[in-house]
Design a protein around this motif. Structure first.
Motif, PDB file in Angstrom:
ATOM      1  N   GLU A  31       9.035  14.626   9.002  1.00 54.55           N
ATOM      2  CA  GLU A  31       8.377  14.033   7.776  1.00 54.55           C
ATOM      3  C   GLU A  31       8.866  12.394   7.557  1.00 54.55           C
ATOM      4  OE1 GLU A  31       9.931  14.249   3.356  1.00 54.55           O
ATOM      5  OE2 GLU A  31       9.519  16.207   4.242  1.00 54.55           O
ATOM      6  N   LEU A  32       7.779  11.549   7.184  1.00 59.64           N
ATOM      7  CA  LEU A  32       8.100  10.020   7.256  1.00 59.64           C
ATOM      8  C   LEU A  32       7.808   9.684   5.899  1.00 59.64           C
ATOM      9  CD1 LEU A  32       6.248   8.857  10.355  1.00 59.64           C
ATOM     10  CD2 LEU A  32       8.617   9.527  10.258  1.00 59.64           C
ATOM     11  N   ILE A  33       8.630   8.953   5.337  1.00 58.20           N
ATOM     12  CA  ILE A  33       8.338   8.426   3.955  1.00 58.20           C
ATOM     13  C   ILE A  33       8.093   7.104   4.154  1.00 58.20           C
ATOM     14  CG2 ILE A  33       9.650   8.085   1.550  1.00 58.20           C
ATOM     15  CD1 ILE A  33       9.418  11.052   2.440  1.00 58.20           C
ATOM     16  N   ARG A  34       6.889   6.592   3.434  1.00 55.08           N
ATOM     17  CA  ARG A  34       6.521   5.527   3.633  1.00 55.08           C
ATOM     18  C   ARG A  34       7.329   4.404   3.116  1.00 55.08           C
ATOM     19  NH1 ARG A  34       2.855   1.524   1.224  1.00 55.08           N
ATOM     20  NH2 ARG A  34       0.825   1.377   2.572  1.00 55.08           N
ATOM     21  N   PRO A  35       7.408   3.305   3.962  1.00 58.31           N
ATOM     22  CA  PRO A  35       8.136   2.254   3.413  1.00 58.31           C
ATOM     23  C   PRO A  35       7.940   1.750   1.954  1.00 58.31           C
ATOM     24  CG  PRO A  35       7.539   1.622   5.738  1.00 58.31           C
ATOM     25  CD  PRO A  35       6.716   2.778   5.186  1.00 58.31           C
ATOM     26  N   ASP A  36       8.964   1.459   1.275  1.00 60.60           N
ATOM     27  CA  ASP A  36       8.597   1.034  -0.304  1.00 60.60           C
ATOM     28  C   ASP A  36       7.766  -0.121  -0.463  1.00 60.60           C
ATOM     29  OD1 ASP A  36       8.702   0.897  -2.972  1.00 60.60           O
ATOM     30  OD2 ASP A  36      10.865   0.491  -3.200  1.00 60.60           O
ATOM     31  N   SER A  37       6.532  -0.181  -0.930  1.00 57.53           N
ATOM     32  CA  SER A  37       6.035  -1.631  -1.330  1.00 57.53           C
ATOM     33  C   SER A  37       5.856  -1.846  -2.692  1.00 57.53           C
ATOM     34  CB  SER A  37       4.571  -1.308  -0.908  1.00 57.53           C
ATOM     35  OG  SER A  37       3.939  -0.299  -1.269  1.00 57.53           O
ATOM     36  N   SER A  38       6.949  -1.034  -3.573  1.00 59.27           N
ATOM     37  CA  SER A  38       6.873  -1.371  -4.955  1.00 59.27           C
ATOM     38  C   SER A  38       7.292  -2.772  -5.312  1.00 59.27           C
ATOM     39  CB  SER A  38       7.656  -0.450  -5.629  1.00 59.27           C
ATOM     40  OG  SER A  38       9.298  -0.644  -4.997  1.00 59.27           O
ATOM     41  N   HIS A  73      -3.505   6.904   9.369  1.00 52.92           N
ATOM     42  CA  HIS A  73      -4.509   7.038   8.171  1.00 52.92           C
ATOM     43  C   HIS A  73      -3.886   7.236   6.891  1.00 52.92           C
ATOM     44  CE1 HIS A  73      -8.543   8.361   6.594  1.00 52.92           C
ATOM     45  NE2 HIS A  73      -7.726   9.316   6.166  1.00 52.92           N
ATOM     46  N   ALA A  74      -3.025   8.102   6.619  1.00 49.12           N
ATOM     47  CA  ALA A  74      -2.186   8.278   5.405  1.00 49.12           C
ATOM     48  C   ALA A  74      -1.399   7.266   4.816  1.00 49.12           C
ATOM     49  CB  ALA A  74      -1.250   9.542   5.570  1.00 49.12           C
ATOM     50  N   PHE A  75      -0.969   6.598   5.701  1.00 47.86           N
ATOM     51  CA  PHE A  75       0.032   5.149   5.079  1.00 47.86           C
ATOM     52  C   PHE A  75      -0.901   3.779   5.021  1.00 47.86           C
ATOM     53  CE2 PHE A  75       4.035   7.267   7.134  1.00 47.86           C
ATOM     54  CZ  PHE A  75       4.136   8.285   6.284  1.00 47.86           C
ATOM     55  N   ASN A  76      -1.728   3.857   6.071  1.00 45.11           N
ATOM     56  CA  ASN A  76      -2.623   2.864   5.827  1.00 45.11           C
ATOM     57  C   ASN A  76      -1.998   1.376   5.550  1.00 45.11           C
ATOM     58  OD1 ASN A  76      -5.242   1.471   5.652  1.00 45.11           O
ATOM     59  ND2 ASN A  76      -5.335   1.662   3.416  1.00 45.11           N
ATOM     60  N   MET A  77      -1.210   0.943   6.542  1.00 41.64           N
ATOM     61  CA  MET A  77      -0.254  -0.196   6.240  1.00 41.64           C
ATOM     62  C   MET A  77      -1.059  -1.238   7.291  1.00 41.64           C
ATOM     63  SD  MET A  77       3.436   1.227   6.181  1.00 41.64           S
ATOM     64  CE  MET A  77       4.188  -0.268   5.358  1.00 41.64           C
ATOM     65  N   SER A 122      -4.572   1.296  11.248  1.00 40.62           N
ATOM     66  CA  SER A 122      -3.361   0.638  10.834  1.00 40.62           C
ATOM     67  C   SER A 122      -2.267   0.791  11.531  1.00 40.62           C
ATOM     68  CB  SER A 122      -3.259   1.311   9.266  1.00 40.62           C
ATOM     69  OG  SER A 122      -3.249   2.652   9.598  1.00 40.62           O
ATOM     70  N   ALA A 123      -1.048   0.169  10.908  1.00 41.76           N
ATOM     71  CA  ALA A 123      -0.052  -0.404  11.932  1.00 41.76           C
ATOM     72  C   ALA A 123       1.065   0.821  12.001  1.00 41.76           C
ATOM     73  CB  ALA A 123       0.699  -1.510  11.327  1.00 41.76           C
ATOM     74  N   LEU A 124       1.648   1.548  11.123  1.00 38.33           N
ATOM     75  CA  LEU A 124       2.589   2.536  11.176  1.00 38.33           C
ATOM     76  C   LEU A 124       2.095   3.986  11.267  1.00 38.33           C
ATOM     77  CD1 LEU A 124       6.092   2.260   9.160  1.00 38.33           C
ATOM     78  CD2 LEU A 124       4.662   4.366   9.005  1.00 38.33           C
ATOM     79  N   PRO A 125       2.609   4.789  11.980  1.00 36.82           N
ATOM     80  CA  PRO A 125       3.779   4.333  13.393  1.00 36.82           C
ATOM     81  C   PRO A 125       3.052   3.829  14.416  1.00 36.82           C
ATOM     82  CG  PRO A 125       2.940   6.668  13.356  1.00 36.82           C
ATOM     83  CD  PRO A 125       2.382   6.120  11.965  1.00 36.82           C
ATOM     84  N   SER A 126       3.674   3.237  15.331  1.00 38.90           N
ATOM     85  CA  SER A 126       3.266   2.715  16.446  1.00 38.90           C
ATOM     86  C   SER A 126       2.648   3.819  17.610  1.00 38.90           C
ATOM     87  CB  SER A 126       4.205   1.759  17.206  1.00 38.90           C
ATOM     88  OG  SER A 126       3.758   1.542  18.574  1.00 38.90           O
TER      89      SER A 126
END
Length: 311
Positions: free
Chosen positions: A68-75, A147-151, A171-175
């Protein structure tokens, strides 16, 4: 099980379908932002049948988290990207020294792995097939998280990056490079086994780390992308090795459960202090006995293991 004289591409397709038949992707949860949904995290899960279907085709199924990966906080706006960009400019100083490596590593890094593990196209043909399977599995996993994180990529924020190589159009993450390299490193470590596998594995993991950071040197990935990829790749490599090498589960109710080292890995990617410090936690789940065997994958693993059993 497939015959040894099958065309490798056909065997690859059969193996990939068998591997993916128990894997699913799902979102962890979403946060509402001005009426819209923002992805917070996502996971890959292993789905197993715990009871054979009856005459009506029904059955009992269970799912277990793989990673499970939690997306970096962009708030906090663009702060997380701005802090990461500082690392890109720092690593850009290595471009002249690493240019040849970076260009060679655009395609699968088989020559680099071969130099460490002494892979030969004739002696290790089934090992090469396992590597191709690992690369496909790792790529599929990485792309679904992307696709899910779209960073956005670094070049989206500043023209000063000037990447050495074309920026991929996803998109970038994960590499993806980090995911694939770490998956192969862990797969080969388990496959070779013993003291030799441990020694080779240490070198392969160091190589995977360099391949990953080279993508930051090139200007197409943030360091956090590579960290996420290394986490994902290591887990997927161990998952594949566990599924391929495990003997079919016993039908006896008294059979001891079999522990899976890949089970329920949870990671949160954060950048709280300006320096990249991923907050990670590994949660060991309860032991689990797979509900079905994988004869094609078991056969391929056994053939590849034989290639490492001789002098």
């Amino acid at each position: 099980a497939p015959r040894a004289n099958w065309e490798p591409l056909i065997r690859f397709n059969v193996c990939l379908l068998e591997l993916m038949s128990n894997v699913a992707f799902e979102y962890v949860d979403s946060a509402a932002t001005s009426g819209a949904k923002t992805v917070v995290g996502a996971r890959l899960v292993h789905i197993s049948r715990t009871q054979d279907p009856g005459a009506a085709g029904t059955g009992t199924y269970a799912s277990q988290s793989i990673v499970e990966l939690i997306r970096p906080d962009s708030s906090t706006g663009m702060d997380v990207y701005h802090r990461q960009l500082k690392w890109l400019f720092h690593w850009a100083k290595q471009r002249e020294d690493r240019a040849s490596e970076i260009l060679t590593q655009l395609v699968p890094q088989t020559p680099f792995w071969s130099a460490v593990a002494n892979l030969q196209p004739t002696r290790n043909k089934f090992t090469h097939e396992l590597i191709e399977l690992t690369l496909a599995f790792a790529s599929m996993g990485a792309m679904r998280f992307k696709h899910a994180f779209n960073m956005p990529r670094p070049v989206a924020f500043t023209a000063k990056i000037q990447p050495m190589v074309p920026t991929p159009e996803h998109s970038a993450l994960p590499s993806g490079h980090a995911t694939e390299a770490c998956a192969v490193a862990h797969l080969l470590t388990r496959l070779i086994g013993g003291a030799n596998g441990t020694a080779v594995g240490a070198q392969l993991k160091a190589l995977a780390a360099r391949i990953a950071i080279n993508r930051t040197v090139a200007g197409v990935h943030y360091p956090m992308d590579s960290t996420a990829g290394r986490i994902l790749g290591a887990t997927l490599g161990e998952y594949l090795a566990s599924i391929c090498s495990k003997a079919p589960a016993s039908t006896s109710s008294s059979a001891p459960p079999q522990s899976l080292p890949w089970h329920d890995r949870k990671f949160e990617l954060a950048d709280p202090d300006g320096d990249f410090q991923p907050q990670t936690a590994l949660v060991d789940g309860s032991p689990h006995t797979p509900g079905s065997s994988k004869p094609v994958l078991n056969w391929l693993w056994d053939q590849a293991r034989l290639e490492w059993s001789g002098p």
